[in-house]
Design an enzyme around this catalytic site. Structure first.
Site, short mmCIF file in Angstrom:
data_model
loop_
_atom_site.label_atom_id
_atom_site.label_comp_id
_atom_site.label_asym_id
_atom_site.label_seq_id
_atom_site.Cartn_x
_atom_site.Cartn_y
_atom_site.Cartn_z
N LYS A 14 -1.24 -3.61 9.98
CA LYS A 14 -1.05 -4.90 10.65
C LYS A 14 0.26 -4.93 11.44
O LYS A 14 0.29 -5.35 12.60
CB LYS A 14 -1.04 -6.07 9.63
CG LYS A 14 -2.33 -6.18 8.82
CD LYS A 14 -2.32 -7.37 7.88
CE LYS A 14 -1.29 -7.31 6.77
NZ LYS A 14 -1.47 -6.21 5.81
N ARG A 89 -3.35 -15.96 4.15
CA ARG A 89 -3.80 -15.05 3.09
C ARG A 89 -4.58 -15.77 2.01
O ARG A 89 -5.05 -15.14 1.08
CB ARG A 89 -2.57 -14.44 2.42
CG ARG A 89 -2.13 -13.11 2.98
CD ARG A 89 -0.81 -12.78 2.32
NE ARG A 89 -0.67 -11.40 2.08
CZ ARG A 89 0.09 -10.58 2.83
NH1 ARG A 89 0.70 -11.04 3.89
NH2 ARG A 89 0.20 -9.32 2.52
N ARG A 128 5.25 5.67 3.17
CA ARG A 128 6.27 4.77 3.71
C ARG A 128 7.38 4.49 2.70
O ARG A 128 8.53 4.25 3.08
CB ARG A 128 5.61 3.45 4.11
CG ARG A 128 6.54 2.52 4.85
CD ARG A 128 5.88 1.24 5.27
NE ARG A 128 5.56 0.40 4.13
CZ ARG A 128 4.95 -0.78 4.22
NH1 ARG A 128 4.58 -1.23 5.41
NH2 ARG A 128 4.70 -1.50 3.16
N ARG A 134 11.36 -0.90 0.49
CA ARG A 134 10.64 -2.09 0.02
C ARG A 134 10.34 -1.98 -1.46
O ARG A 134 9.72 -1.02 -1.91
CB ARG A 134 9.35 -2.28 0.83
CG ARG A 134 9.60 -2.99 2.14
CD ARG A 134 8.36 -3.18 2.97
NE ARG A 134 7.27 -3.89 2.31
CZ ARG A 134 6.23 -4.39 2.94
NH1 ARG A 134 6.16 -4.27 4.27
NH2 ARG A 134 5.27 -5.00 2.29
N ARG A 145 -1.08 -5.29 -5.21
CA ARG A 145 -1.23 -5.95 -3.90
C ARG A 145 -2.67 -5.81 -3.38
O ARG A 145 -3.22 -6.75 -2.79
CB ARG A 145 -0.23 -5.34 -2.89
CG ARG A 145 1.21 -5.78 -3.16
CD ARG A 145 2.22 -4.82 -2.54
NE ARG A 145 2.17 -4.75 -1.11
CZ ARG A 145 2.69 -3.73 -0.40
NH1 ARG A 145 3.31 -2.74 -1.01
NH2 ARG A 145 2.61 -3.73 0.91
#
Ligand code: AP5
Length: 200
Positions: A14, A89, A128, A134, A145
């Site tokens: 996204k 969401r 990532r 993060r 998630r």
């Protein structure tokens, strides 16, 4: 003027595709994840509260999300269009967005749903995690998630299908190829007001 939502599970691309869309269509980018990480970086009480949810891979409560988003929408909604990244969401957020855009702003035109297999999502996010910094890119939080996406966010697919706004995009291809498909959906909408339901 075009208002878009980019929708999909964590790691579906996204953020990556939003950057390309912004560059090509010159619209504003509103990412709730980015807004929250900025607040967390400031170390405010609100940032600490938000971190308690993000660190566990849970959704931030709708009340906080909508409050944070309202200002950003008011700032951008008259300026040529917006891409919403990571919002809405939940069904409550989707209904609130429709209400927020009524009157002074313009409605959502297209919802681009980027579809990617779970193993590929995991591979991308683990990759990532090496330099993202993060807290939610740890493997057990990534699975949480994905689970939260399936239980709380996936119902939005039928919400937007029922409004005739949903475009499903196969997001398993390389970044450039996925972008070509997204651009095809946007260009078709802009030139003919037609919504392509699915692009493989
Ligand atoms: P958010 O920041 O929105 O994160 P997310 O939805 O989990 O998505 P990501 O940013 O992890 O992935 P992405 O789909 O943007 O993919 P990206 O382009 O980065 O939200 C974080 C948290 O904030 C949530 O868990 C929640 O707690 C909270 N939150 C946010 N919004 C909320 C809301 N509305 N309500 C409640 N809570 C909310 O790509 C990922 C990786 O894959 C990158 O390394 C990229 O280079 C790579 N990649 C991208 N595309 C490809 C491709 N085609 N091929 C190969 N690699 C690719």
């Amino acid at each position: 003027m075009i208002n878009l939502i980019i929708f999909g599970p964590p790691g579906s691309g996204k953020g990556t595709q939003s950057a390309r869309i912004v560059e090509r269509y010159k619209i504003a980018h509103i990412s709730t994840g980015d807004l929250f990480r900025e607040e967390m970086a400031k170390g405010t009480a609100l940032g600490e509260e938000i971190a308690r949810y993000i660190d566990k891979g849970m959704l931030v409560p709708d009340g906080i999300v909508i409050r944070e988003l309202k200002q950003a929408v008011e700032k951008h909604c008259q300026q040529g269009g917006i891409i919403f990244d990571g919002f809405p969401r939940t069904l409550t957020q989707a209904v609130m967005l429709d209400e927020m855009l009524e009157g002074e702003c313009y409605p959502v035109d297209l919802v681009i749903s980027v579809e990617v297999d779970e193993n590929e999502l995991l591979k991308r996010l683990i990759g990532r995690s090496e330099d993202s910094g993060r807290s939610d890119d740890a493997e057990h939080i990534i699975w949480k998630r994905i689970e939260v996406y399936k239980s709380q966010s996936l119902p939005l697919v039928s919400y937007y299908q029922n409004q005739g706004k949903l475009v499903k995009i196969n997001g398993m291809d390389p970044v450039d190829k996925v972008f070509k498909k997204i651009a095809m959906a946007i260009d078709t909408y802009m030139s003919k007001k037609e919504v392509i339901a699915e692009i493989q």
